[in-house]
Design a protein around this motif. Structure first.
Motif: not given
Length: 129
Positions: A34-40, A15-18, A65-74, A76-79
Motif C-alpha cells: 500500500f498505497p496503490y491505485f486500481t483502474i476498473k 496509467f500515464t496520468l496516475l 491505503s493502509k494505516g491508522n488514518s484516512s488522510l492518505e486515501s483522501k 489520493m482521491n484529491n490527486f
C-alpha cells in the motif's frame, strides 16, 4: 489495424496520468504494498453523430491505503480528481467530461491497521480528432 481505439488510448492515458510515486494496477499483484491505485470497470458506448465519431466511457478509479488514518486515501482521491480535471489528454481524441464524482470511501479493519478504499467514478466522451 492502425486506427486509434478509444478504450485502449484511454487506458494508456489513465496509467500515464496516475503513474508516479504510487503504483497503478489493473490486476493487483498478490504481494502489492500500500498505497496503490486500481483502474476498473471501463465501459464504452458508441455515441456517434453524422459529423463526429465519438464514444462515452465510464471508469472507476480505486484508491487503496493502509494505516491508522484516512488522510492518505483522501489525498489520493484529491490527486486523481485534480489530475483528471487539469492534465488529462488522450492521444488522437478530444476529451469532454460528462460527470466526475467521489462515489465512496470505505474502511476495512485488517489486523491492527485499517485499509481505506476510495472510489472515484467518472464518465467522459472521446471525440475522434
Amino acid at each position: 489495424m492502425d486506427e486509434l481505439i478509444a478504450s485502449v488510448e484511454l487506458q494508456k492515458a489513465l496509467f500515464t496520468l496516475l503513474t508516479g510515486d504510487i503504483p497503478v494496477y489493473e490486476i493487483v499483484p498478490a504481494k502489492a504494498n500500500f498505497p496503490y491505485f486500481t483502474i476498473k470497470n471501463m465501459s464504452r458506448v458508441n455515441d456517434n453523430t453524422k459529423t463526429e465519431k465519438r464514444t462515452e466511457h465510464g471508469i472507476y478509479i480505486h484508491t487503496w491505503s493502509k494505516g491508522n488514518s484516512s488522510l492518505e486515501s483522501k489525498k489520493m482521491n484529491n490527486f486523481v480528481q485534480n489530475k483528471l480535471a487539469t492534465d488529462f489528454k488522450v492521444t488522437g481524441f478530444d476529451v469532454a467530461f460528462v460527470e466526475m464524482e467521489m462515489e465512496a470511501m470505505q474502511e476495512e479493519q485488517k489486523s491492527e491497521e485499517t485499509i481505506f478504499h476510495g472510489t472515484i467514478e467518472f464518465r467522459i466522451t472521446l471525440n475522434k480528432k
